[in-house]
Write an enzyme that holds these catalytic residues in place. Sequence first.
Site, PDB file in Angstrom:
ATOM      1  N   HIS A 178       0.452   2.232  13.332  1.00 29.09           N
ATOM      2  CA  HIS A 178       1.606   1.378  13.037  1.00 29.09           C
ATOM      3  C   HIS A 178       1.716   0.255  14.054  1.00 29.09           C
ATOM      4  O   HIS A 178       1.410   0.427  15.220  1.00 29.09           O
ATOM      5  CB  HIS A 178       2.887   2.205  13.023  1.00 29.09           C
ATOM      6  CG  HIS A 178       2.901   3.207  11.903  1.00 29.09           C
ATOM      7  ND1 HIS A 178       3.764   4.263  11.861  1.00 29.09           N
ATOM      8  CD2 HIS A 178       2.136   3.293  10.798  1.00 29.09           C
ATOM      9  CE1 HIS A 178       3.539   4.964  10.756  1.00 29.09           C
ATOM     10  NE2 HIS A 178       2.540   4.402  10.102  1.00 29.09           N
TER      11      HIS A 178
ATOM     12  N   HIS B 113       3.869  -2.862   9.959  1.00 25.61           N
ATOM     13  CA  HIS B 113       3.241  -1.707   9.308  1.00 25.61           C
ATOM     14  C   HIS B 113       3.881  -0.434   9.854  1.00 25.61           C
ATOM     15  O   HIS B 113       3.653  -0.057  11.000  1.00 25.61           O
ATOM     16  CB  HIS B 113       1.721  -1.707   9.594  1.00 25.61           C
ATOM     17  CG  HIS B 113       0.990  -0.543   8.983  1.00 25.61           C
ATOM     18  ND1 HIS B 113      -0.205  -0.074   9.476  1.00 25.61           N
ATOM     19  CD2 HIS B 113       1.283   0.241   7.932  1.00 25.61           C
ATOM     20  CE1 HIS B 113      -0.617   0.945   8.740  1.00 25.61           C
ATOM     21  NE2 HIS B 113       0.269   1.165   7.797  1.00 25.61           N
TER      22      HIS B 113
ATOM     23  N   HIS C  76       2.404   1.838   0.513  1.00 23.71           N
ATOM     24  CA  HIS C  76       1.053   2.293   0.172  1.00 23.71           C
ATOM     25  C   HIS C  76       0.852   3.813   0.236  1.00 23.71           C
ATOM     26  O   HIS C  76      -0.256   4.293   0.098  1.00 23.71           O
ATOM     27  CB  HIS C  76      -0.057   1.498   0.887  1.00 23.71           C
ATOM     28  CG  HIS C  76       0.010   1.464   2.385  1.00 23.71           C
ATOM     29  ND1 HIS C  76      -0.253   0.329   3.108  1.00 23.71           N
ATOM     30  CD2 HIS C  76       0.289   2.409   3.285  1.00 23.71           C
ATOM     31  CE1 HIS C  76      -0.134   0.596   4.389  1.00 23.71           C
ATOM     32  NE2 HIS C  76       0.183   1.849   4.530  1.00 23.71           N
TER      33      HIS C  76
ATOM     34  N   SER D 196      -7.495  -3.883  11.114  1.00 24.93           N
ATOM     35  CA  SER D 196      -7.347  -3.123  12.347  1.00 24.93           C
ATOM     36  C   SER D 196      -6.935  -4.106  13.439  1.00 24.93           C
ATOM     37  O   SER D 196      -7.055  -5.316  13.281  1.00 24.93           O
ATOM     38  CB  SER D 196      -8.667  -2.446  12.686  1.00 24.93           C
ATOM     39  OG  SER D 196      -9.698  -3.402  12.685  1.00 24.93           O
TER      40      SER D 196
ATOM     41  N   HIS E 159      -5.715  -0.679   0.880  1.00 27.86           N
ATOM     42  CA  HIS E 159      -4.530  -0.766   1.738  1.00 27.86           C
ATOM     43  C   HIS E 159      -4.845  -1.133   3.178  1.00 27.86           C
ATOM     44  O   HIS E 159      -3.949  -1.228   4.002  1.00 27.86           O
ATOM     45  CB  HIS E 159      -3.733   0.526   1.675  1.00 27.86           C
ATOM     46  CG  HIS E 159      -4.159   1.583   2.675  1.00 27.86           C
ATOM     47  ND1 HIS E 159      -5.453   2.030   2.783  1.00 27.86           N
ATOM     48  CD2 HIS E 159      -3.443   2.271   3.585  1.00 27.86           C
ATOM     49  CE1 HIS E 159      -5.515   2.943   3.734  1.00 27.86           C
ATOM     50  NE2 HIS E 159      -4.324   3.109   4.236  1.00 27.86           N
TER      51      HIS E 159
ATOM     52  N   GLY F 169      -9.458   0.963   6.802  1.00 26.59           N
ATOM     53  CA  GLY F 169      -9.946   2.350   6.668  1.00 26.59           C
ATOM     54  C   GLY F 169     -10.736   2.756   7.893  1.00 26.59           C
ATOM     55  O   GLY F 169     -11.592   2.016   8.372  1.00 26.59           O
TER      56      GLY F 169
END
Lengths: 455, 139
Positions: free
Chosen positions: A182, A213, A303, A354, A378, A381
């Site tokens: 987050h 996020h 998401h 990221s 989303h 990953g």
Amino acid sequence: MNVEGMIFADEELIKAIERDQTMQQVANVATLPGLVGRSLAMPDAHQGYGFAIGGVAASDMEQGVVSAGGVGFDINCGVRLLASSLTRDDGKNKIDPLLDRLFRDIPCGAGKRGMVSLSIDELDNVLEQGAHWAVRQGYGTSRDLDYIEETGRLRSADPSKVSQRAKQRGRDQLGTLGSGNHFVEVQYVAEVFDEPAAETFGLRKDQMVVLIHTGSRGLGHQVCTDYLDTMQEAMKRYGIHVVDRQLACVPIRSKEGADYLAAMAAAANFAFANRQVITHGIRSAFESVFDGGDLRIVYDVAHNIAKEETHEIDGERKNVLVHRKGATRAFPKHAPGLPAQYSEVGQPVLIPGSMGTSSYVLVGTEKAMEETFGSSCHGAGRAKSRHAAKKEITAEELIRQLNEKGIKVRGASRSGLTEESPDAYKDVSAVVEVVQNAGIARKVAKLIPMGVIKG
Amino acid sequence: MQPGYRILDHPADIGIESWGSTFSEALSMAVSGLVSLIVDPSSVEPTEQRFISVSAEDIESLVVKTLSEVLFLFDGAHFVPKTLEVFSESPNGLQGSLSGEPLQGDKHHMRIDVKAVTYHQLSVNRRPASVTINVYLDI
């Protein structure tokens, strides 16, 4: 398997997907009763719990099941994009005081209490009204609500279906970021791919924007924990067997199914309110550092969620429950529920990268409706475990490398920072290319970070 | 057998393997492992106790529910547990106490927020002289 599985990837991404249990998990999901269409994985998919992260599955509203694990622990973990009236140049000399202020005002990391502590009665209002509650308390304006998925309030929420324990876990976490992946990131628009769509979303090159996020914090985690337990017990009565306990599920049209969906909606509302309160904190920071900045919500998407939607399956329109576990709704133009201003363009799909890499704004497409129940990827990953990421770089080295790229970092925990090192993730641009080439969303703009605060 | 734990790698998250001569010992070690992810245990003094009573349909579920108590106390009661002492246990339930102290921001060195305890690849291996628990957490 009751239905087929399908994974979206390119040659490189499929290698990463094959390294863990993602494929097995897509196959496991395909065994759930009452599933329609396919068990899907987006190109950012990686091994999760029960469902793969990046998984999408839809079940028939009448014959299908709902799985608490198919939504995940962080109910309505999601992303919100704020667009400012400032440019990259306006921001670049003030990024340090801005980050200091954000880091001071937005509690992040483990064990931090939020800007507002709520009585259980008041918390029930949050669970029922979501972002509407926050706006009524003065955290934002009514215009904000038009630019949030479901206007920031799922009307199916019932606070009485949320346990006291969950409420106790969440009551002083409103307005907190949490930790893990987050973040709040200050970014600028580096590239515009689709001018008309970008213009409709109010985005232009070199504009300063902010991406949030986070999700429903301890409250949502506890709701999932509670209902996994309820579902495991109830499953036996319904004669449902699953291949992985984390896939525990019950019929949508059962008492337990209805209770879970009402509790999930309440937790989702908590997350919408959380992002709204954080938005208020960010606006105050911009106010004090820039004397304004006019932060406008571009969009806010969930998401990790299950939604009742109508989709065409084998030529027939059906009501289904779409589980999106690490996948973003990606509705095309004219779809129901879009902000009026976006109805000729489609829904903004927000893809956080990221830390230290880029993020993307995409727009939903008709093809997504046909192929993926109106869903897309989303994020980047994960590609490496937290442990592997930590072994490869120290916090000091990571901060230095990011600084070199012009990205300032404020983090609550040094180990938290290295675990989220950009190298631990897949290449977000590769993920977005697959989505674009598959036609399940279209690129609108690329965002590059200037500074980030993390838990 | 000397009880202990180690942190396991997982593509997205983190697991704990713990062991002991009995289930209670192995479970207490799993609690210590979980605590060590959330906070630097050396910054926590076990000055207060919180009693827990957990019932579960099987031993795996008992592991998930006991560790979930730690997360609940931390978020919901601002209490930082350090160690678990088990008073009595059966495959369907457990009574015990978690020792630790109320959360103090400047004293406790926080690490990461653990969201939940999962059933993913969860196992309890009982051998004649030892018990090993494997459990994964959502971070």
